[in-house]
Design an enzyme around this catalytic site. Sequence first.
Site, PDB file in Angstrom:
ATOM      1  N   GLU A 173      -6.203   3.995  -7.951  1.00 42.98           N
ATOM      2  CA  GLU A 173      -6.224   2.531  -7.797  1.00 42.98           C
ATOM      3  C   GLU A 173      -7.164   1.902  -8.824  1.00 42.98           C
ATOM      4  O   GLU A 173      -6.921   0.786  -9.292  1.00 42.98           O
ATOM      5  CB  GLU A 173      -6.610   2.159  -6.356  1.00 42.98           C
ATOM      6  CG  GLU A 173      -5.471   2.466  -5.391  1.00 42.98           C
ATOM      7  CD  GLU A 173      -5.897   2.806  -3.985  1.00 42.98           C
ATOM      8  OE1 GLU A 173      -7.060   2.565  -3.610  1.00 42.98           O
ATOM      9  OE2 GLU A 173      -5.053   3.354  -3.236  1.00 42.98           O
ATOM     10  N   GLY A 231      -7.465   8.513   2.722  1.00 41.55           N
ATOM     11  CA  GLY A 231      -7.552   7.056   2.784  1.00 41.55           C
ATOM     12  C   GLY A 231      -7.265   6.556   4.188  1.00 41.55           C
ATOM     13  O   GLY A 231      -8.131   6.533   5.058  1.00 41.55           O
ATOM     14  N   GLY A 232      -6.007   6.200   4.427  1.00 37.86           N
ATOM     15  CA  GLY A 232      -5.603   5.570   5.695  1.00 37.86           C
ATOM     16  C   GLY A 232      -6.105   6.277   6.941  1.00 37.86           C
ATOM     17  O   GLY A 232      -6.653   5.649   7.848  1.00 37.86           O
ATOM     18  N   ASN A 284     -12.002   7.970   2.130  1.00 40.37           N
ATOM     19  CA  ASN A 284     -12.111   6.907   1.131  1.00 40.37           C
ATOM     20  C   ASN A 284     -11.675   5.622   1.832  1.00 40.37           C
ATOM     21  O   ASN A 284     -10.492   5.423   2.075  1.00 40.37           O
ATOM     22  CB  ASN A 284     -11.192   7.208  -0.065  1.00 40.37           C
ATOM     23  CG  ASN A 284     -11.110   6.021  -1.017  1.00 40.37           C
ATOM     24  OD1 ASN A 284     -11.959   5.133  -0.997  1.00 40.37           O
ATOM     25  ND2 ASN A 284     -10.079   6.004  -1.855  1.00 40.37           N
ATOM     26  N   TRP A 285     -12.662   4.803   2.142  1.00 43.72           N
ATOM     27  CA  TRP A 285     -12.344   3.598   2.913  1.00 43.72           C
ATOM     28  C   TRP A 285     -11.696   2.510   2.066  1.00 43.72           C
ATOM     29  O   TRP A 285     -11.234   1.507   2.597  1.00 43.72           O
ATOM     30  CB  TRP A 285     -13.619   3.050   3.563  1.00 43.72           C
ATOM     31  CG  TRP A 285     -14.026   3.798   4.798  1.00 43.72           C
ATOM     32  CD1 TRP A 285     -13.442   4.932   5.307  1.00 43.72           C
ATOM     33  CD2 TRP A 285     -15.085   3.460   5.700  1.00 43.72           C
ATOM     34  NE1 TRP A 285     -14.076   5.317   6.455  1.00 43.72           N
ATOM     35  CE2 TRP A 285     -15.090   4.429   6.724  1.00 43.72           C
ATOM     36  CE3 TRP A 285     -16.036   2.444   5.737  1.00 43.72           C
ATOM     37  CZ2 TRP A 285     -16.007   4.405   7.771  1.00 43.72           C
ATOM     38  CZ3 TRP A 285     -16.964   2.410   6.772  1.00 43.72           C
ATOM     39  CH2 TRP A 285     -16.940   3.378   7.781  1.00 43.72           C
ATOM     40  N   LYS A 286     -11.747   2.644   0.759  1.00 44.12           N
ATOM     41  CA  LYS A 286     -11.207   1.614  -0.138  1.00 44.12           C
ATOM     42  C   LYS A 286     -11.884   0.264   0.195  1.00 44.12           C
ATOM     43  O   LYS A 286     -13.054   0.261   0.539  1.00 44.12           O
ATOM     44  CB  LYS A 286      -9.687   1.535  -0.028  1.00 44.12           C
ATOM     45  CG  LYS A 286      -9.029   2.908  -0.098  1.00 44.12           C
ATOM     46  CD  LYS A 286      -7.555   2.834  -0.265  1.00 44.12           C
ATOM     47  CE  LYS A 286      -6.975   4.231  -0.131  1.00 44.12           C
ATOM     48  NZ  LYS A 286      -5.713   4.394  -0.776  1.00 44.12           N
ATOM     49  N   HIS A 290     -10.284   7.121  -9.312  1.00 42.76           N
ATOM     50  CA  HIS A 290      -9.217   6.999  -8.310  1.00 42.76           C
ATOM     51  C   HIS A 290      -8.028   6.279  -8.957  1.00 42.76           C
ATOM     52  O   HIS A 290      -8.211   5.380  -9.776  1.00 42.76           O
ATOM     53  CB  HIS A 290      -9.729   6.215  -7.095  1.00 42.76           C
ATOM     54  CG  HIS A 290      -8.785   6.257  -5.938  1.00 42.76           C
ATOM     55  ND1 HIS A 290      -7.675   5.443  -5.867  1.00 42.76           N
ATOM     56  CD2 HIS A 290      -8.761   7.035  -4.830  1.00 42.76           C
ATOM     57  CE1 HIS A 290      -7.019   5.722  -4.744  1.00 42.76           C
ATOM     58  NE2 HIS A 290      -7.652   6.683  -4.104  1.00 42.76           N
ATOM     59  N   GLY A 294      -1.197   6.382   0.034  1.00 41.01           N
ATOM     60  CA  GLY A 294      -0.929   5.193   0.832  1.00 41.01           C
ATOM     61  C   GLY A 294       0.549   4.947   1.070  1.00 41.01           C
ATOM     62  O   GLY A 294       0.939   3.878   1.537  1.00 41.01           O
ATOM     63  N   GLU A 353      -4.673  14.058  -6.487  1.00 41.22           N
ATOM     64  CA  GLU A 353      -4.051  12.986  -5.722  1.00 41.22           C
ATOM     65  C   GLU A 353      -2.785  12.506  -6.433  1.00 41.22           C
ATOM     66  O   GLU A 353      -2.866  11.637  -7.317  1.00 41.22           O
ATOM     67  CB  GLU A 353      -5.026  11.813  -5.589  1.00 41.22           C
ATOM     68  CG  GLU A 353      -6.280  12.148  -4.833  1.00 41.22           C
ATOM     69  CD  GLU A 353      -6.780  10.950  -4.061  1.00 41.22           C
ATOM     70  OE1 GLU A 353      -6.925  11.066  -2.846  1.00 41.22           O
ATOM     71  OE2 GLU A 353      -6.991   9.885  -4.668  1.00 41.22           O
ATOM     72  N   SER A 404      -1.885  10.733   1.618  1.00 39.73           N
ATOM     73  CA  SER A 404      -1.312  10.685   2.971  1.00 39.73           C
ATOM     74  C   SER A 404      -1.620  11.932   3.788  1.00 39.73           C
ATOM     75  O   SER A 404      -0.780  12.401   4.560  1.00 39.73           O
ATOM     76  CB  SER A 404       0.199  10.420   2.914  1.00 39.73           C
ATOM     77  OG  SER A 404       0.441   9.184   2.261  1.00 39.73           O
TER      78      SER A 404
HETATM   79  C1  PEP Z   1      -6.870   7.890  -1.218  1.00 37.42           C
HETATM   80  O1  PEP Z   1      -7.151   6.709  -1.156  1.00 37.42           O
HETATM   81  O2  PEP Z   1      -7.510   8.634  -1.960  1.00 37.42           O
HETATM   82  C2  PEP Z   1      -5.766   8.390  -0.389  1.00 37.42           C
HETATM   83  C3  PEP Z   1      -5.420   9.645  -0.514  1.00 37.42           C
HETATM   84  O3  PEP Z   1      -5.167   7.499   0.462  1.00 37.42           O
HETATM   85  P1  PEP Z   1      -4.117   7.851   1.629  1.00 37.42           P
HETATM   86  O4  PEP Z   1      -4.700   9.001   2.402  1.00 37.42           O
HETATM   87  O5  PEP Z   1      -4.022   6.600   2.431  1.00 37.42           O
HETATM   88  O6  PEP Z   1      -2.842   8.237   0.967  1.00 37.42           O
END
Ligand code: PEP
Length: 257
Positions: free
Chosen positions: A101, A238-239, A13-15, A99, A177, A171, A217
Amino acid sequence: MNRRYRKTIIAGNWKMNKTATETKKFAEELKALLPKAKWCDVVVCVPAVNISAAMKAFKDMRVSIGAENLFYEKSGAYTGEWSADMLKDLGVKYVIIGHSERRQYFGETDFTVNKKVHAALEAGLHPIICVGESLEQRELGITMELIALQVKSALAGVPAEKLRKCVIAYEPVWAIGTGKTATSEQAAEVCTFIRTTVRHLYGARIARSITIQYGGSMKASNAAELLAQPDIDGGLIGGAALKADEFVDIINAANQD
Ligand code: PEP
């Protein structure tokens, strides 16, 4: 993971990250690193404005492109939005829905999540439905009640034959994040609970076949342990999905026997 019954899916997930130019560069880097044989499906969910660039950049690779959101109406006066049909027409296969966010910053609710899930399925897309508790909710001891509510509302009115197209991503909001990962026991407990919830709604056969991801994460150092849990069938990342080498390390962890 349980590859006998369901797909393992590693999705990035590049956001709101990467330009079209950076998308092309990432695809080139990924191409050089991606293992030839993989036992998991790889998805890259990119900002909507970069979908066409991603389609072009990843076209020779076994990587599906996903979107990060959609609007549930088919068309009309909804300035700044895009529909499921528009995504489908671009070649998008997956779409992240609900999500945290989106829930936190853009007013997404269980009700809009359900409408978006229906819109995605109607267009033939695979929704990746995100559910998860906040730290306060975990500390109050209401995680399971909340997850049950989110899963049941997201799937309300979804017929059994369409459930095969859905992916559920657990999640925990406190792990997204933040660098804090749920322990494999915490993640496994909730993912198993999600499967049980689906079993109560749709029966054992369908519950056994649905892919349930963990997100929060996830990185190379913890992926193998998380993915070793029988009810965790992949990751929403994500990251660590923003760098090709880190993303490939997670794909490799999903490729283990
Ligand atoms: C996400 O954006 O769905 C996510 C899990 O981010 P991260 O891996 O950065 O925690």
